[in-house]
Design a protein around this motif. Structure first.
Motif, PDB file in Angstrom:
ATOM      1  N   TRP A   1      -2.226  -4.715 -10.424  1.00 25.26           N
ATOM      2  CA  TRP A   1      -1.609  -5.601  -9.439  1.00 25.26           C
ATOM      3  C   TRP A   1      -0.175  -5.162  -9.147  1.00 25.26           C
ATOM      4  CZ3 TRP A   1       2.285  -9.470  -9.462  1.00 25.26           C
ATOM      5  CH2 TRP A   1       2.309 -10.235  -8.300  1.00 25.26           C
ATOM      6  N   TRP A   2       0.601  -4.851 -10.201  1.00 25.92           N
ATOM      7  CA  TRP A   2       1.985  -4.446 -10.000  1.00 25.92           C
ATOM      8  C   TRP A   2       2.096  -3.077  -9.341  1.00 25.92           C
ATOM      9  CZ3 TRP A   2       6.213  -6.993  -9.431  1.00 25.92           C
ATOM     10  CH2 TRP A   2       6.295  -8.286  -9.939  1.00 25.92           C
ATOM     11  N   LEU A   3       1.213  -2.157  -9.693  1.00 26.79           N
ATOM     12  CA  LEU A   3       1.253  -0.845  -9.033  1.00 26.79           C
ATOM     13  C   LEU A   3       0.902  -0.982  -7.554  1.00 26.79           C
ATOM     14  CD1 LEU A   3      -0.361   1.425 -11.764  1.00 26.79           C
ATOM     15  CD2 LEU A   3       2.030   1.417 -11.024  1.00 26.79           C
ATOM     16  N   SER A   4      -0.037  -1.869  -7.250  1.00 34.26           N
ATOM     17  CA  SER A   4      -0.375  -2.140  -5.860  1.00 34.26           C
ATOM     18  C   SER A   4       0.835  -2.692  -5.115  1.00 34.26           C
ATOM     19  CB  SER A   4      -1.533  -3.137  -5.789  1.00 34.26           C
ATOM     20  OG  SER A   4      -1.751  -3.574  -4.476  1.00 34.26           O
ATOM     21  N   THR A   5       1.542  -3.591  -5.748  1.00 33.48           N
ATOM     22  CA  THR A   5       2.741  -4.175  -5.153  1.00 33.48           C
ATOM     23  C   THR A   5       3.849  -3.136  -4.993  1.00 33.48           C
ATOM     24  OG1 THR A   5       2.199  -6.309  -6.154  1.00 33.48           O
ATOM     25  CG2 THR A   5       4.473  -6.005  -5.438  1.00 33.48           C
ATOM     26  N   LEU A   6       4.073  -2.336  -6.017  1.00 34.34           N
ATOM     27  CA  LEU A   6       5.160  -1.356  -5.990  1.00 34.34           C
ATOM     28  C   LEU A   6       4.939  -0.234  -4.988  1.00 34.34           C
ATOM     29  CD1 LEU A   6       5.805  -1.057  -9.825  1.00 34.34           C
ATOM     30  CD2 LEU A   6       7.387  -2.015  -8.133  1.00 34.34           C
ATOM     31  N   TYR A   7       3.705   0.261  -4.915  1.00 34.62           N
ATOM     32  CA  TYR A   7       3.428   1.420  -4.068  1.00 34.62           C
ATOM     33  C   TYR A   7       2.777   1.071  -2.734  1.00 34.62           C
ATOM     34  CZ  TYR A   7       4.562   4.245  -8.142  1.00 34.62           C
ATOM     35  OH  TYR A   7       5.202   4.822  -9.211  1.00 34.62           O
ATOM     36  N   GLY A   8       2.433  -0.191  -2.537  1.00 33.50           N
ATOM     37  CA  GLY A   8       1.820  -0.601  -1.275  1.00 33.50           C
ATOM     38  C   GLY A   8       0.374  -0.186  -1.127  1.00 33.50           C
ATOM     39  N   THR A   9      -0.260   0.187  -2.220  1.00 30.64           N
ATOM     40  CA  THR A   9      -1.678   0.553  -2.198  1.00 30.64           C
ATOM     41  C   THR A   9      -2.506  -0.728  -2.141  1.00 30.64           C
ATOM     42  OG1 THR A   9      -1.132   2.410  -3.623  1.00 30.64           O
ATOM     43  CG2 THR A   9      -3.466   1.876  -3.396  1.00 30.64           C
ATOM     44  N   PRO A  10      -3.536  -0.785  -1.309  1.00 30.92           N
ATOM     45  CA  PRO A  10      -4.361  -1.996  -1.276  1.00 30.92           C
ATOM     46  C   PRO A  10      -4.974  -2.283  -2.658  1.00 30.92           C
ATOM     47  CG  PRO A  10      -4.882  -0.561   0.579  1.00 30.92           C
ATOM     48  CD  PRO A  10      -3.956   0.202  -0.322  1.00 30.92           C
ATOM     49  N   LEU A  11      -4.847  -3.523  -3.101  1.00 32.05           N
ATOM     50  CA  LEU A  11      -5.322  -3.908  -4.434  1.00 32.05           C
ATOM     51  C   LEU A  11      -6.807  -3.632  -4.640  1.00 32.05           C
ATOM     52  CD1 LEU A  11      -4.655  -5.139  -7.187  1.00 32.05           C
ATOM     53  CD2 LEU A  11      -5.105  -7.393  -6.190  1.00 32.05           C
ATOM     54  N   PRO A  12      -7.698  -3.981  -3.701  1.00 30.23           N
ATOM     55  CA  PRO A  12      -9.130  -3.692  -3.946  1.00 30.23           C
ATOM     56  C   PRO A  12      -9.414  -2.200  -4.143  1.00 30.23           C
ATOM     57  CG  PRO A  12      -8.891  -5.256  -2.140  1.00 30.23           C
ATOM     58  CD  PRO A  12      -7.512  -4.757  -2.471  1.00 30.23           C
ATOM     59  N   ALA A  13      -8.725  -1.356  -3.394  1.00 37.06           N
ATOM     60  CA  ALA A  13      -8.940   0.092  -3.530  1.00 37.06           C
ATOM     61  C   ALA A  13      -8.466   0.576  -4.897  1.00 37.06           C
ATOM     62  CB  ALA A  13      -8.197   0.831  -2.423  1.00 37.06           C
ATOM     63  N   LEU A  14      -7.325   0.074  -5.333  1.00 37.60           N
ATOM     64  CA  LEU A  14      -6.796   0.469  -6.630  1.00 37.60           C
ATOM     65  C   LEU A  14      -7.661  -0.065  -7.767  1.00 37.60           C
ATOM     66  CD1 LEU A  14      -4.461   2.222  -7.470  1.00 37.60           C
ATOM     67  CD2 LEU A  14      -3.019   0.188  -7.586  1.00 37.60           C
ATOM     68  N   LEU A  15      -8.133  -1.291  -7.641  1.00 35.53           N
ATOM     69  CA  LEU A  15      -9.042  -1.858  -8.650  1.00 35.53           C
ATOM     70  C   LEU A  15     -10.334  -1.055  -8.734  1.00 35.53           C
ATOM     71  CD1 LEU A  15      -8.679  -5.700  -8.082  1.00 35.53           C
ATOM     72  CD2 LEU A  15      -8.178  -4.473 -10.196  1.00 35.53           C
ATOM     73  N   ALA A  16     -10.844  -0.623  -7.592  1.00 31.20           N
ATOM     74  CA  ALA A  16     -12.111   0.126  -7.561  1.00 31.20           C
ATOM     75  C   ALA A  16     -12.023   1.427  -8.342  1.00 31.20           C
ATOM     76  CB  ALA A  16     -12.522   0.406  -6.115  1.00 31.20           C
ATOM     77  N   VAL A  17     -10.828   1.991  -8.436  1.00 20.84           N
ATOM     78  CA  VAL A  17     -10.647   3.239  -9.177  1.00 20.84           C
ATOM     79  C   VAL A  17     -10.197   2.971 -10.613  1.00 20.84           C
ATOM     80  CG1 VAL A  17      -9.348   5.401  -9.277  1.00 20.84           C
ATOM     81  CG2 VAL A  17     -10.123   4.515  -7.083  1.00 20.84           C
ATOM     82  N   ARG A  18      -9.240   2.080 -10.793  1.00 19.46           N
ATOM     83  CA  ARG A  18      -8.649   1.862 -12.122  1.00 19.46           C
ATOM     84  C   ARG A  18      -9.579   1.129 -13.093  1.00 19.46           C
ATOM     85  NH1 ARG A  18      -3.319   2.482 -13.423  1.00 19.46           N
ATOM     86  NH2 ARG A  18      -3.416   0.597 -14.712  1.00 19.46           N
ATOM     87  N   VAL A  19     -10.352   0.179 -12.617  1.00 15.24           N
ATOM     88  CA  VAL A  19     -11.218  -0.573 -13.543  1.00 15.24           C
ATOM     89  C   VAL A  19     -12.256   0.336 -14.206  1.00 15.24           C
ATOM     90  CG1 VAL A  19     -12.960  -2.407 -13.694  1.00 15.24           C
ATOM     91  CG2 VAL A  19     -10.783  -2.844 -12.537  1.00 15.24           C
ATOM     92  N   PRO A  20     -13.028   1.131 -13.449  1.00 14.95           N
ATOM     93  CA  PRO A  20     -13.971   2.028 -14.146  1.00 14.95           C
ATOM     94  C   PRO A  20     -13.269   3.055 -15.042  1.00 14.95           C
ATOM     95  CG  PRO A  20     -14.475   1.931 -11.804  1.00 14.95           C
ATOM     96  CD  PRO A  20     -13.189   1.200 -11.999  1.00 14.95           C
ATOM     97  N   LEU A  21     -12.126   3.577 -14.573  1.00 16.67           N
ATOM     98  CA  LEU A  21     -11.386   4.554 -15.376  1.00 16.67           C
ATOM     99  C   LEU A  21     -10.941   3.934 -16.692  1.00 16.67           C
ATOM    100  CD1 LEU A  21      -9.963   7.326 -15.702  1.00 16.67           C
ATOM    101  CD2 LEU A  21      -7.977   6.264 -14.600  1.00 16.67           C
TER     102      LEU A  21
END
Length: 175
Positions: free
Chosen positions: A124-144
């Motif tokens: 959530w914080w990385l999404s906020t800091l870098y402006g990356t959409p949260l669902p896209a970041l979750l889709a990659v970070r959660v499985p990783l």
């Protein structure tokens, strides 16, 4: 200060140093928001062996020192929550494995910190800091981080099973 306290402090300092090395030098960066690292192992170890306060201290101190001294971005306090949470959760849940260590029980101890910290809070914080959409970041970070959590837990399981902590007097005899 007696010998036990000195040994505990020295062990926690070594775990902090190990975390800094793993987090800052033994890391594979995919993007600025996605990395592969085993930095959680020393933090989880501190929580398991010494309790939630020690786990939190190792997580927070190593993150503050590592980020403050070795990161080009500097220290971001909101991101210190994750390593602190990893140590706290491992320490609070350690009674699950303290007398009877099994891999499923150890996964129950390590997973909450990864889920709450690495997968959700940091994402959530990385999404906020870098402006990356949260669902896209979750889709990659959660499985990783599911894979990283399992690998970290396996390493920790084999370390505990090896008997090294028992020989050092840090782990109780198995019933």
């Amino acid at each position: 200060m007696n010998r036990t306290h000195t040994r505990t402090l020295a062990t926690l300092a070594l775990l902090c140093a190990m975390e800094i090395v793993l987090a800052r030098f033994c890391v594979i960066w995919i993007t600025n928001s996605i990395k592969i690292t085993f930095e959680a192992i020393p933090i989880l170890t501190a929580g398991l062996l010494f309790g939630p306060v020690a786990g939190a201290v190792v997580g927070a101190v190593s993150d503050i020192l590592g980020a403050g001294l070795l990161s080009g971005l500097g220290w971001l306090p909101v991101l210190t929550v994750t390593p602190t949470l990893l140590g706290i959760m491992a320490g609070l849940l350690r009674p699950l494995v303290w007398k009877r260590l099994t891999l499923p029980r150890l996964l129950l101890v390590t997973s909450p910190g990864f889920v709450l910290g690495s997968m959700f809070w940091t994402t959530w914080w990385l999404s906020t800091l870098y402006g990356t959409p949260l669902p896209a970041l979750l889709a990659v970070r959660v499985p990783l981080y599911c894979v990283i959590a399992v690998l970290d837990t396996l390493v920790l399981f084999f370390l505990c099973r090896s008997g090294v902590f028992r020989r050092l007097g840090l782990w109780p005899e198995q019933a």
